[in-house]
Structures are given as structure tokens and as C-alpha cells.
Write a protein that holds these residues in place. Structure first.
Motif, mmCIF file in Angstrom:
data_model
loop_
_atom_site.group_PDB
_atom_site.id
_atom_site.type_symbol
_atom_site.label_atom_id
_atom_site.label_comp_id
_atom_site.label_asym_id
_atom_site.label_seq_id
_atom_site.Cartn_x
_atom_site.Cartn_y
_atom_site.Cartn_z
ATOM 1 N N GLN A 1 4.193 15.519 4.375
ATOM 2 C CA GLN A 1 3.454 14.503 3.771
ATOM 3 C C GLN A 1 3.538 13.855 2.378
ATOM 4 O OE1 GLN A 1 -0.872 15.179 5.245
ATOM 5 N NE2 GLN A 1 -0.061 16.918 5.884
ATOM 6 N N ILE A 2 4.096 14.508 1.559
ATOM 7 C CA ILE A 2 4.588 14.064 0.256
ATOM 8 C C ILE A 2 6.104 13.304 0.637
ATOM 9 C CG2 ILE A 2 5.399 14.680 -2.231
ATOM 10 C CD1 ILE A 2 3.657 16.978 -1.954
ATOM 11 N N ILE A 3 6.905 13.701 1.384
ATOM 12 C CA ILE A 3 8.303 12.996 1.412
ATOM 13 C C ILE A 3 8.057 11.677 2.182
ATOM 14 C CG2 ILE A 3 10.479 13.282 2.845
ATOM 15 C CD1 ILE A 3 10.158 16.199 2.209
ATOM 16 N N GLU A 4 7.155 11.590 3.204
ATOM 17 C CA GLU A 4 7.077 10.311 3.831
ATOM 18 C C GLU A 4 7.034 9.071 3.101
ATOM 19 O OE1 GLU A 4 4.326 8.887 7.680
ATOM 20 O OE2 GLU A 4 3.452 9.865 5.935
ATOM 21 N N PRO A 5 6.187 8.962 2.261
ATOM 22 C CA PRO A 5 6.320 7.772 1.415
ATOM 23 C C PRO A 5 7.441 7.433 0.477
ATOM 24 C CG PRO A 5 4.650 9.186 0.237
ATOM 25 C CD PRO A 5 5.017 9.790 1.551
ATOM 26 N N LEU A 6 7.861 8.607 0.041
ATOM 27 C CA LEU A 6 9.293 8.333 -0.644
ATOM 28 C C LEU A 6 10.388 8.062 0.339
ATOM 29 C CD1 LEU A 6 9.106 11.914 -2.520
ATOM 30 C CD2 LEU A 6 8.645 9.684 -3.470
ATOM 31 N N THR A 7 10.603 8.240 1.450
ATOM 32 C CA THR A 7 11.464 7.818 2.281
ATOM 33 C C THR A 7 11.183 6.368 2.885
ATOM 34 O OG1 THR A 7 10.497 8.937 4.419
ATOM 35 C CG2 THR A 7 12.140 10.146 3.212
ATOM 36 N N ILE A 8 10.082 5.933 3.136
ATOM 37 C CA ILE A 8 9.498 4.791 3.599
ATOM 38 C C ILE A 8 9.416 3.796 2.528
ATOM 39 C CG2 ILE A 8 7.498 3.379 4.318
ATOM 40 C CD1 ILE A 8 6.773 5.941 6.095
ATOM 41 N N HIS A 9 9.005 3.992 1.348
ATOM 42 C CA HIS A 9 9.161 3.087 0.175
ATOM 43 C C HIS A 9 10.147 2.961 -0.727
ATOM 44 C CE1 HIS A 9 5.021 1.883 1.356
ATOM 45 N NE2 HIS A 9 4.597 3.008 1.609
ATOM 46 N N LEU A 10 10.803 4.238 -1.006
ATOM 47 C CA LEU A 10 11.968 4.157 -1.851
ATOM 48 C C LEU A 10 13.079 4.420 -1.322
ATOM 49 C CD1 LEU A 10 10.081 6.279 -4.731
ATOM 50 C CD2 LEU A 10 10.186 3.930 -4.353
ATOM 51 N N GLY A 11 13.328 4.630 -0.009
ATOM 52 C CA GLY A 11 14.723 4.836 0.559
ATOM 53 C C GLY A 11 15.364 6.060 0.448
ATOM 54 N N MET A 12 14.717 7.069 -0.157
ATOM 55 C CA MET A 12 15.414 8.267 -0.564
ATOM 56 C C MET A 12 15.993 8.981 0.569
ATOM 57 S SD MET A 12 12.974 10.081 -3.549
ATOM 58 C CE MET A 12 12.922 9.365 -5.065
ATOM 59 N N ARG B 1 0.888 -1.248 0.231
ATOM 60 C CA ARG B 1 -0.030 0.092 0.100
ATOM 61 C C ARG B 1 0.792 1.324 -0.203
ATOM 62 N NH1 ARG B 1 -2.540 -0.416 4.857
ATOM 63 N NH2 ARG B 1 -3.716 -2.035 4.227
ATOM 64 N N GLY B 2 0.906 2.169 -0.873
ATOM 65 C CA GLY B 2 1.591 3.201 -1.241
ATOM 66 C C GLY B 2 2.273 3.202 -2.340
ATOM 67 N N ARG B 3 3.150 2.116 -2.333
ATOM 68 C CA ARG B 3 4.317 1.754 -3.283
ATOM 69 C C ARG B 3 3.755 1.106 -4.460
ATOM 70 N NH1 ARG B 3 10.612 0.385 -3.304
ATOM 71 N NH2 ARG B 3 10.607 -0.342 -5.597
ATOM 72 N N ASP B 4 3.180 -0.190 -4.166
ATOM 73 C CA ASP B 4 2.463 -0.804 -5.496
ATOM 74 C C ASP B 4 1.299 -0.439 -5.789
ATOM 75 O OD1 ASP B 4 5.143 -2.073 -5.878
ATOM 76 O OD2 ASP B 4 4.653 -3.862 -4.692
ATOM 77 N N ILE B 5 0.493 0.036 -4.927
ATOM 78 C CA ILE B 5 -0.994 0.247 -5.038
ATOM 79 C C ILE B 5 -1.141 1.487 -4.102
ATOM 80 C CG2 ILE B 5 -3.413 -0.369 -4.812
ATOM 81 C CD1 ILE B 5 -2.676 -3.177 -4.311
ATOM 82 N N SER B 6 -1.532 2.456 -4.959
ATOM 83 C CA SER B 6 -1.868 3.836 -4.229
ATOM 84 C C SER B 6 -3.260 4.124 -4.524
ATOM 85 C CB SER B 6 -0.926 4.944 -4.561
ATOM 86 O OG SER B 6 -1.236 5.392 -6.129
ATOM 87 N N MET B 7 -3.748 5.029 -3.503
ATOM 88 C CA MET B 7 -5.227 5.674 -3.819
ATOM 89 C C MET B 7 -5.264 6.943 -3.386
ATOM 90 S SD MET B 7 -8.788 3.892 -1.997
ATOM 91 C CE MET B 7 -10.155 4.746 -2.200
ATOM 92 N N ILE B 8 -5.989 7.671 -4.435
ATOM 93 C CA ILE B 8 -6.248 9.059 -4.246
ATOM 94 C C ILE B 8 -7.731 9.258 -3.856
ATOM 95 C CG2 ILE B 8 -6.269 11.365 -5.558
ATOM 96 C CD1 ILE B 8 -4.581 9.939 -7.666
ATOM 97 N N PHE B 9 -7.702 9.861 -2.512
ATOM 98 C CA PHE B 9 -9.089 9.865 -2.015
ATOM 99 C C PHE B 9 -9.752 10.856 -2.187
ATOM 100 C CE2 PHE B 9 -6.419 7.290 1.131
ATOM 101 C CZ PHE B 9 -7.145 6.095 1.177
#
Length: 685
Positions: free
Chosen positions: A132-143, A108-116
Motif C-alpha cells: 500500500q505504501i509502494i503503490e503510489p511510488l510506482t504509479i506517480h513517481l515511476g520507481m 490526487r496522491g502526487r500533488d495533493i494527498s490526504m491523510i484520513f
């Protein structure tokens, strides 16, 4: 004959099992049930469909039909205590319903994402947009922080937010509704997922940004082989972008097929009813909007047989038995006993729309007069930064007469809502005058304002944030009846509440529900019922029908027109749906970047717009016809929306105008009468 339509491609051919076009998502016999104090609600029943890699699938249907619940089931975001899911959801070879929570969180967030659908409730109000934009980038992509920040700026630029770097440090409440939606889209696209589920992704967006966002999403879908599920009630968007359409009604799939077939050769009466409910710019306006009479059935007490039968003009005795999904002549499927008769042209939905009464202005004196209205906000551009001035509204002038509807259109952030909020006295003007029935609202006392507030009501854009979450629907609608003593007794107040619910297409039992127990469209209807409860003479409709499905939208627009004829109501109708604005408005005001660009009679403006910006808006508006839409080249507005912190000199539209010259960059055009009753602010006309 019952078929499993999820294995059938867009032209009725079997799908490939690998590579481009292979099945990415497979939903088999999905059932979702919610346990409530009033019994079990069967929100989704027996739904089957699949989505190929790189395919755009649209799910349409009335509010409460099960569209969003189906999407939340795929995301595994249903409430644990009350939600019950059965069936199989296979994503990239894995059954999502069997995955451990930790594995699902990784997907969830990396392979499947949802725009509410509602960005204000999806964005964290105490975190900056950047975090809030940076969070998934650091968690899922390790940036790292620098990489994630650079990517966040890039994403905000992609979705059309000006001054992207400067706005990373701002909070959700500092963005307009449309800009918050763009932030949600940026978060959804951040990790380049394999599947994007977009639940009403463009509801709060104007037509130009809507076109840019959807072109971006479809382009990414094609280039990166991303599958896209769009849940929407905007049939123009579906016609322009969808490869395949799934029509849902009362928790079940009513029809499914290629977009062209569903639009031009529908085989279910419900689909036919939806298509005829839509106002269209390519057709003359002359009758009231067609609507589907009646209400969606109560899913807690669903009756046997065809669920659409109580509202269907074609129902016969066999409709008392439940129809199965059957293959139709178009290569799709339909849940209707009479689909073959519809295909043969033996039955058709006759037009029942009556003529729209001629608009009547009831006085030569304006009800509302706005002169030199100006609003400047002071903001900080970042932590510890100096203050800056945002010129949200600049020298706006207009009148609204008794019995008149004035449409106010323009891109998100142009100042439309700010104008409405100043009229409602929710914002204090920096300069200018607002006069209502001879009362100066800017200088009015509290006692004068209390008397005026009953006459001026509002239907807000975001129904969730405008309704008290601790009050039931009955209490929300009934509260003003008690405050202004509009009902002589409690029983009469309850009776009036039920009457208002019926007017906006809601059942009496809704009075016991809380806002979080309603769909987005149902919440919007509650907001409309509350505004009508005050029996006002003037209503500010701020995107009043943007969250509604097309059939209820038609009912509400017809209701507003009927009330206007009976009660002499006046409306300021703020919207971005140009077809709806044309249908309901008598005059139209076009705003851009805080200024009025054009004002004209509705028919004159839509027949021959004068200002280049108005022409761009009309060109960008989608038409609910795949043949027309897919033959049109994407009509995207050129250039970036300028920053309010660094506004352009001269004409505010010169940075994006195809006609701009050096003179436009230094001269601020005056709103002038170019033709009788037709005003425009452009030196090139």
C-alpha cells in the motif's frame, strides 16, 4: 461590510502571487449539498479561504460542521450520486472542479494527498502495508520495485515505526490503531506533494509520536514549501503548529485569522466557547469542564439567522438575521453581529463550571484486581519466516476500586489496549489473574461471563469498526436492551434509546441513520451510548473521547463524572491526552513497552513525576496557547521505539532514556514505592 477573506494573509496583508508564500489553493464560495431520503443536507455553505505555499492552516469546529466535507471537496472524493458541489477550487492555477477524472487522478496522491481520519477504513485489509505504501511510488513517481521498497522503509522509519523492513509484509490488522495512523501519514507524504490535507492526523497517536509526526510534517512544509491543511479538534496541536486558523460551525466559516489572534483575541462567541472547553495542563484542575450547551443545528432544516444563536449566551434580536463575515480588529474575520462589542470587552462568557465533587472510593475491597497479567503473541516476521514471540504485556499488577477512575497512559503499542481487551475477555492472558467482584475472569464459565459482561462494558477506540454497519443507530443501542430484557416494551426501549442519545449529544432522528451516515465524532458518541445502555458498574474507556471535538468531549467527560457520582461507576480510562486523563482520573498508571513504569495519585504524578518516561510524556503534551507553544523548543523523545521482536535487555526504556547507564541495560527495575502511594520502576530514583 462583506469581505472575501481568502485574499487576506495571516496579518491582514495582501498575499503575494508568486514564489514562496504565493497562493497555492483558493476556495471561492464553496457549497456542498447531499441529497438524502430525508431531504437535502447543506453540508458546506459559502466557504472562502486560501492556503499559501508552505503555510500551515488549521480548520477546527465541532463534529458535523463541514470540515471533512470541505477537504473531500478539494480532493474530489464526494459521492457522485448524492453530492452536489458549487463554487470554485483553484489549485496551482487550475480549477479542480472542472478537471476530467483522469487529470484529477494524476493530481490526487502526487500533488495533493490526504491523510484520513480512520486508518482502518482507509487501508486495504487484504494487502500488506508494504504494497500500500509502494503503490503510489510506482504509479506517480515511476520507481522500480527496489527503489519503492527502500523508500517505503524510509517512510516508515520517518513516522516512528520500529523494525520498518520487517513490518512491510504485515497487514493492517497486525498494527495498533496509532501505528495504522502512522502508516496513513507515510502514504500521504510518500510523493512529497505540494498540498497535504490531514484530517485528524494525530487522533490515534500518543503525545510523543504526535509531536514527532507534526514536527516532521511542519519541517517538510518549510523545507519543501508544502502547504498543509490540518483538520483537528486538538487545540494544543493547532496552537503549536498552525499559522492561521479557520473556525467552522454548521457548514459555514464562523471565524478566521492568525493563530495568535484566534486564541488570545477571539471575536466569535463560538470560538470563545471552544477555547474554554479544553482541559489544560498549565492551569489548576478544580471545576467541571466548561461546555457549550445545546447541539449543532440540523443542516437539513437550518433556520434563518445566526446558526449559533440558539446556543449563544450573547444573542439579541439582530441575531435573527444572518450575519456576514466581517473584518475584525485582529486582521481576521468573524461572522458575528457583536464582534466589535467583544473586541471592546463589553461582553464576555462568564464561567459556569461547578466544583468537581470529591472522588469517593466506595469500598476498601477492589472491584477489579489484576495480578501478574502477561500476554505474548506469536507472529510471523514475513512470508515463510519463522515464528517469533511478541511480549505485549509483561507482569502487570493493579487494582481498581468501586467509584474510582484509573487512567492508563503510554505510547501506541505499549500494551494499554491489550490490557483492556484481556479484562473484557476479548484476549486470553498468557499468564496472570483477573478478578472482578470475586469472579476469576480467566477461568470463568460461559454462564459466569454472560452475567459479568453486563457489568463490564467498553467504549472502543475505533467507532467505525466496533459498530455494525448493517444496523441503524437505534438498533445498535437498543440491541442490548432486548438481549438482557432491560426494557419491558418496544416503546419503552425506543424511549430509552432516545434518552441515551440525548445524554451523549445526539438528536432523536439519529436513530434511523446507519454508521456510515455519521461523522467520526458522532459514531463515537453512539458507542458511548451503547455502553451506557447496559447500566454497567465498570467501563473500559479505550480512547473514549479521542475522536470527539472539544465541546462534546467536555460534555462526555462531565457525563462520565456525573454517572460515576450517581451510580458508583468505575472506569479504566485508556487515553493519550494527558490533560483529559488528569481531569477525569484519580490515579494514573504509565505503561511503556508492555510494563508499568509509574503509578501514582493524579495530583502527585502531574505535580512531580518520578520516572524519566513520564517526564517525557508531560513535556511533549501541547498546551492550547500559541504564545506558550511557540516559545517552547520541540521536546521530542530521543531514540527509536524498540522492536517487540527484539526487545532491549534490562530496563525497556534504556534505549531512549537520558539517564540510562550500563546498569540500566542489564537490570530489569522492579516497580517500587518510592514515596507514599507513589510507585516507579527505575533504579536511578
Amino acid at each position: 461590510m462583506t469581505i472575501v477573506e481568502s485574499r487576506v494573509g495571516t496579518q491582514g496583508q495582501p498575499r503575494r502571487d508568486d514564489g514562496v508564500g504565493a497562493v497555492l489553493l483558493q476556495v471561492d464560495d464553496l457549497h456542498v449539498q447531499f441529497e438524502t431520503s430525508r431531504g437535502a443536507i447543506r453540508a458546506v455553505e459559502g466557504v472562502n479561504f486560501s492556503v499559501d505555499r508552505g503555510e500551515v492552516v488549521a480548520i477546527v469546529g465541532e463534529s458535523g460542521s463541514g470540515k471533512s466535507v470541505t477537504a473531500l471537496s478539494i480532493m474530489r472524493l464526494l459521492p457522485r450520486l448524492t453530492g452536489r458541489t458549487q463554487g470554485r477550487i483553484t489549485f496551482d492555477g487550475r480549477n479542480l472542479l472542472d478537471l476530467p477524472d483522469e487529470e484529477m487522478r494524476k493530481l490526487r496522491g502526487r500533488d495533493i494527498s490526504m491523510i484520513f481520519q480512520e486508518p482502518m477504513t482507509s487501508l486495504n485489509p487484504i494487502l500488506t502495508i508494504g504494497l500500500q505504501i509502494i503503490e503510489p511510488l510506482t504509479i506517480h513517481l515511476g520507481m522500480n520495485e527496489a527503489q519503492a521498497k527502500a523508500r517505503a522503509v524510509e517512510l516508515l522509519q520517518l513516522v516512528g515505526i520500529p523494525d520498518a523492513a520487517g513490518r512491510l509484509d504485515q497487514y493492517p490488522h497486525q498494527f495498533s490503531g496509532g501505528m495504522r495512523q502512522r502508516v496513513m501519514i507515510a502514504i500521504g507524504l510518500a510523493c512529497n506533494p505540494k498540498l497535504v490535507i490531514a484530517d485528524e492526523p494525530t487522533t490515534a497517536l500518543d503525545v510523543t509520536i504526535q509531536a514527532q509526526i507534526l514536527e516532521l510534517m511542519k519541517d517538510l512544509s518549510r523545507k519543501l514549501n508544502i502547504a498543509l491543511i490540518i483538520i483537528t479538534h486538538n487545540l494544543g496541536v493547532v496552537a503549536r503548529y498552525a499559522d492561521r486558523v479557520i473556525v467552522m460551525y454548521a457548514a459555514r466559516v464562523a471565524e478566521q485569522g492568525p493563530a495568535e489572534a484566534v486564541f488570545h483575541r477571539p471575536r466569535h462567541p463560538y470560538t470563545m466557547g471552544l477555547l474554554r472547553s479544553v482541559p489544560r495542563l498549565d492551569r489548576p484542575r478544580g471545576t467541571k469542564l466548561e461546555t457549550i450547551e445545546g447541539l449543532v443545528p440540523n443542516l437539513a432544516h437550518a433556520t434563518p439567522g445566526c446558526r449559533f444563536a440558539p446556543r449563544c449566551p450573547f444573542r439579541i434580536d439582530i441575531c435573527a438575521t444572518e450575519p456576514e463575515l466581517q473584518l475584525t480588529d485582529t486582521g481576521g474575520t468573524a461572522r458575528c453581529h457583536r464582534h466589535a462589542e467583544i473586541a471592546a470587552g463589553q461582553i464576555a462568557w462568564a464561567r459556569s463550571g461547578s466544583e468537581v465533587p470529591n472522588a469517593t472510593v466506595l469500598s476498601t475491597q477492589p472491584l477489579l484486581s489484576v495480578r501478574g497479567l502477561t500476554k505474548h503473541f506469536t507472529v510471523r516476521t514475513g512470508f515463510g519466516a519463522k515464528k517469533a514471540t511478541v511480549r505485549a504485556v509483561e507482569n502487570v499488577n493493579f487494582d481498581i476500586y468501586p467509584g474510582e477512575t484509573v487512567g492508563l497512559v503510554g505510547e501506541s503499542g505499549c500494551g494499554k489496549t491489550t490490557v483492556g481487551r484481556m479484562i473484557l475477555h476479548l484476549e486470553t492472558p498468557t499468564d496472570g489473574e483477573i478478578t472482578f467482584e470475586g469472579t476469576d475472569l480467566v477461568e470463568a464459565s460461559e454462564a459466569q461471563l454472560k452475567a459479568v459482561r453486563r457489568k463490564i462494558q467498553v467504549i472502543f477506540q475505533d467507532p467505525y469498526s466496533s459498530l455494525n454497519p448493517r444496523m441503524t443507530v437505534g438498533q445498535i443501542i437498543g440491541e442490548p436492551l432486548g438481549v438482557y430484557k432491560l426494557a419491558k416494551s418496544r416503546s419503552l426501549a425506543d424511549q430509552r434509546v432516545e434518552e441515551l442519545l440525548g445524554q451523549v449529544g445526539l438528536r432523536p432522528e439519529m436513530t434511523a441513520r446507519y454508521p456510515h451516515q455519521l461523522s467520526g465524532g458522532q459514531r463515537q458518541r453512539v458507542g458511548i451510548a451503547r455502553a451506557l445502555a447496559m447500566e454497567p458498574s465498570f467501563i473500559v474507556c479505550d480512547e473514549a473521547v479521542s475522536a470527539l471535538d472539544v465541546s462534546i468531549q467536555g460534555q462526555i467527560i462531565n457525563l462520565l463524572e456525573d454517572l460515576q457520582q450517581r451510580l458508583g461507576l468505575s472506569y479504566l480510562f485508556i487515553a493519550h491526552d494527558l490533560a483529559v486523563v488528569r481531569h477525569i482520573s484519580m490515579r494514573v498508571i504509565v505503561m511503556y513497552f508492555g510494563r508499568i513504569m509509574e503509578v501514582a495519585d493524579r495530583d502527585a504524578l502531574y505535580r512531580e513525576a518520578l520516572h524519566p518516561y513520564t517526564k517525557v510524556l508531560l513535556d511533549a503534551a501541547p498546551i492550547p496557547d500559541p504564545t506558550i507553544e511557540k516559545s517552547r523548543a520541540p521536546r521530542l523523545i530521543k531514540g527509536e521505539l524498540p522492536s517487540h521482536l527484539a526487545p532491549p535487555t534490562g530496563c525497556v526504556f534504556n534505549t531512549r532514556c537520558p539517564m540510562a547507564s550500563e546498569e540500566c541495560r542489564v537490570t530489569i527495575p522492579v516497580l517500587e514505592e518510592k514515596r507514599p502511594g507513589h510507585f516507579a520502576a527505575c533504579i536511578k530514583i
